[in-house]
Structure formats: C-alpha cells, structure tokens
Design an enzyme around this catalytic site. Structure first.
Site, PDB file in Angstrom:
ATOM      1  CB  CYS A 338       1.776   9.792   2.843  1.00 44.76           C
ATOM      2  SG  CYS A 338       1.483   9.004   1.240  1.00 44.76           S
ATOM      3  CG  HIS A 444       0.654  14.361   1.329  1.00 41.53           C
ATOM      4  ND1 HIS A 444       1.854  14.275   1.994  1.00 41.53           N
ATOM      5  CD2 HIS A 444       0.560  13.228   0.578  1.00 41.53           C
ATOM      6  CE1 HIS A 444       2.460  13.155   1.664  1.00 41.53           C
ATOM      7  NE2 HIS A 444       1.693  12.487   0.810  1.00 41.53           N
TER       8      HIS A 444
END
Length: 484
Positions: A338, A444
């Site tokens: 991310c 994630h």
C-alpha cells in the site's frame, strides 16, 4: 432481546482493554451466547474492511474486527461507529459508519463528539436488541477529566446501557493499585457505582505476593479485584497501538533462519497484518527505524502509511532510503504494501491535498496519483507467476483488503532503456521490478493467509480460532466465579 453489556475500561492506553475485550467475546461465545463487540470511538490507523448497511464497503478498527470474529459474529460498522485515523499530531481523518466524513474531520474535537453521540447511541442500542451480550471497549482512561464533558466512548456509553464495568490496569508497568484507585476516585459517584471489578493484567510472579493490596483497595473503594491475568507473551493477537518486540514471537529463542525488517515510520498503518510472521518458527521480526537495523535483514518490508509523503521524508532523514536501495541491489527481498508500494515508485502526485507530493525511492517505475475518493474493498486473488526470489508464491490464492487513496500505474517512460523491465503482474494491484527482489502490492493481509505462510516458510501459523479458544479457556481460569 436486550443484551447484557460488559464494558472493559482501562487506567491508561496499553493496559490491555482490546485484548481483554477480545477474550471476553470468545468466552461468552463459548457459553453459547450471541455476542457482539462495540467501541464507540477508536483512534487507530489499523483498520479492516467490512460491509455497510447500504451495501458498500467501509472501515472499522482492527480490534473490533477481531473481537467480532472472536464472538462468532459478522463484523459490522455499528461495532465501531467512529474511527479516527491520525494523519499528523494534530489532525485525524474521521470515519463515520465506515465512510470518510470530511465535515467531521474539519470540526474541533469536542464539537465533533457531541454531534455524533445520537448515532453512536443508536448503533449500540441496535446491537443490544440483537444480542445476548455486548462486550464494550472503552478508550484511554475514563478519568480524563479534561475530556469528561465531551466523552462519547467511556462513561457516557456505560451510563447509557447501565454496563457492568471492569477496570483494567497493566501491573507490569508498576503502580497498578494507584492507577486503579486514582481512576476510580476521579469519577463522579454515579459512575463509580458502575465499576464492578478491578482487573490486574500482565502479571509476572507469585500472585500470593499481591496481598494485602487487593483487600486494602476493596476497603477503600468497595470494589473487588476479580482477576489477575498472567503475562501472555505470544498470545497470537496483534498489538493494537504499538509495534511488537521479540517477546511476542513464538520464534523467540529459536535458531533464526530469516530476519524480516519492517520499517516503523511515524504514521505506520495496518501493522497488525504482520502478526502471523511473529509466529513462524525461526523468523525474527525487527521494527526498523535506522539503517543499522536493516543491515543484516533478509527481507525489508515497507508497510502501509497514513501519511506516505511525510513518512517517506522521515525515512530520508534517517538515511533509510539509501539503505533500502542498497539492500535491494544485493538481491535481498524488498516488499512494499500500500503506502510502502507507493514509496517504492518514482513519484507521488497529489493534486487534491490528500497526502502530499514527493519523489519515490525509484525501485519500481511507478507513478501514484492520489484521488479524493478512497478505495475500500475486500480482495481475493490468485497470485500470478513471480520470478525468484518470490517464485514460491506463484499460483497461491490470497485473501485480503484494500484501503488507499493512491492510484498507481506502471510508466513505460520511467524504465526506458532498462535491461530488465518491471512487470505489472495484476493490473492496479501487483508489480515486480526489473530487479525481481522488489515487489509492491496494494493487498493488505497477505501474511494472514495460511497458504502464503506455508509457501514462504513451510510452516503453518496457529489459526485465529485456535487463539480464540485459548482465550476463552483462559477467561474461565483468570476471573473469579460470578464476576462476569
């Protein structure tokens, strides 16, 4: 159905409220009861994706997400109606019922709290109507007298549902009895009456040596000490607000075959997703803030960030940028997740004041444009064919989630003349560099997949259900009969 409400308060942040609340959710579930967790307001950059009543995807704090799983319930935005995600020391992004709320984000703290109380109360009342037990977690301390008038997360909640309140203190820090007494003494009398038991958490040693302190404390307050919980290293749950240390690893004290350095920048987010790495035998996790801490690492992971440009600037100040580039040049693994993925690219471009502009580390030929709208969604994928040293993950299925403003694309002009071009392996999701040791992804939760851990290390990490079962059993041992 009107649920019984059990509330876990703490004498401070870090006392163990989230962990105790999770254990209680697992315990009541094991008793055959229908259980839901609740925390009115959580301040954390650790968040998970859940569905909202209108069929969209939203965010709640990781602690309440895990508590819902411990309770055997489907995670729901009502379980954490207000989530504050710190972006700087004096600014947070406000998430209301799973969605970013710019109006609330711009409001002063006290005015914001009072405005959202009716919605918080409604969410709690709906959960009470649907369950046998609601396990409520407080925040910080209920005795923050500067915040008491605008409280929407501690005693206002307790009074609203007439909660059976437990006050938890971390005895490992020292001063636990003073913390318990002082917290109780600062509460108004009507709120003192809601405190039904003191809990000593993280105790190491012979519990008989505590006497006569619990008895003396009860004489002063009328409240019994109902549990003394032993220190639980390697309990299997992530720490909500801080990075881990080696004591939380099941591999501590074992022969180390892999050292993984995770960059612990100031606005690190979703650090909880690395908990499974702590439980792999022979894996050592280092939370790195200086070049020396990554010098001997086999892997470097750049995790998520709530302030990517600012954290990238911090890394440069520490000299970590050059150290990470050198690490990759030696063929050692670098993984960006991310915000960490965005840092690995060439440029961060912010036209809307979302995060900030910055030059990246240049390890991937990517440009990231920050959008006003946030991508929040669960994601399931099959990893494509990866080159060594990541080839062990090829064709492995992985489930996770995305929470990001950035939109990232591979730029051919940024790798012109490169001997080995980088590859976009999954559009908008996964990239591997011309130096194949470098990989970046928006996914994630990668290491929370048992298949991923097994493919990388040949080991199986304990499942969450095993963790919850141990917690439920522990509650039955630690708490006095009838205290719950």
């Amino acid at each position: 159905m009107t649920a019984r409400c059990i509330m876990v308060l703490g004498t401070s942040s870090g006392a163990g409220k989230s962990w105790v609340a999770t254990a209680l959710c697992a315990y009541y579930r094991s008793q055959g009861l229908k259980v839901a967790p609740f925390k009115a307001q959580n301040m954390s950059n650790n968040a998970r994706v859940v569905s909202t009543p209108d069929g969209q995807w939203g965010e709640i704090g990781t602690a309440q997400y895990l508590q819902a799983l411990a309770a055997g319930a489907v995670p729901d935005v009502r379980m954490n109606p207000l989530l504050l995600k710190p972006e700087a020391d004096t600014r947070s992004q406000v998430v209301l019922f799973g969605q970013v709320n710019d109006e609330l984000s711009a409001m002063p703290w006290r005015g914001r709290s009072l405005k959202v109380w009716p919605q918080i109360a409604q969410a709690l009342d709906e959960l009470r109507a649907e369950n046998d037990v609601v396990v409520i977690e407080g925040a910080g301390s209920p005795a923050e007298i500067n915040l008491h008038a605008s409280d929407v997360v501690n005693m206002r909640v307790a009074k609203h549902c007439n909660a059976h309140c437990l006050l938890v203190s971390d005895i490992d820090r020292g001063g636990a009895f003073a913390h318990l007494y002082g917290t109780w003494a600062l509460l108004p009398e009507d709120e003192q009456k809601l405190i039904k038991g003191f809990v000593l958490n993280k105790f190491r040693g012979d519990a008989s040596l505590l006497a006569p302190a619990p008895q003396l404390l009860e004489e002063k307050t009328g409240i019994p000490t109902v549990a003394c919980i032993p220190m639980q290293f390697a309990h299997g749950l992530p720490e909500e607000d801080g990075v881990f240390d080696d004591r939380g690893s099941t591999g501590a004290g074992q022969a180390i075959h892999t050292t993984i350095a995770i960059i612990a920048y100031p606005r690190i987010s979703n650090l909880d997703e690395f908990q499974p790495l702590m439980q792999v035998p022979g894996v050592r996790v280092v939370w790195a803030r200086s070049p020396s801490q990554i010098a001997d690492a086999d892997w470097v992971i750049l995790p998520g960030s709530k302030a990517t440009a600012a954290d990238l600037s911090w890394m440069r100040t520490q000299g970590l940028d050059a150290a990470i580039v050198a690490h990759a040049s030696e063929g050692r693994r670098v993984l960006g997740i991310c915000g960490g993925l965005q840092m690995l690219g060439e440029a961060l471009i912010d036209l809307h004041g979302v995060d900030g502009n910055a030059a990246g580390l240049g390890l991937l030929p990517l440009a990231t444009l920050f959008a006003q709208e946030k991508t929040v969604q669960p994601t399931t994928l099959t990893l494509p064919e990866l080159q060594a040293p990541w080839n062990g993950l090829s064709r492995v299925q992985a489930r996770g989630y995305e929470i990001h403003h950035g939109q990232t694309e591979l730029r051919a002009d940024m790798q012109a003349g490169a001997e080995q071009p980088a590859k976009e392996l999954l559009p908008g999701m996964l990239w591997q560099g011309g130096n194949p040791a470098v990989v970046g992804t928006y996914l994630h939760g990668l290491f929370e997949n048992a298949e991923v851990i097994h493919a990388l290390f040949g080991h199986d990490a304990p499942s969450l259900e095993q963790v919850f079962a141990r917690l439920a059993q522990g509650v039955g041992q630690w708490f006095e009969a009838g205290s719950l």
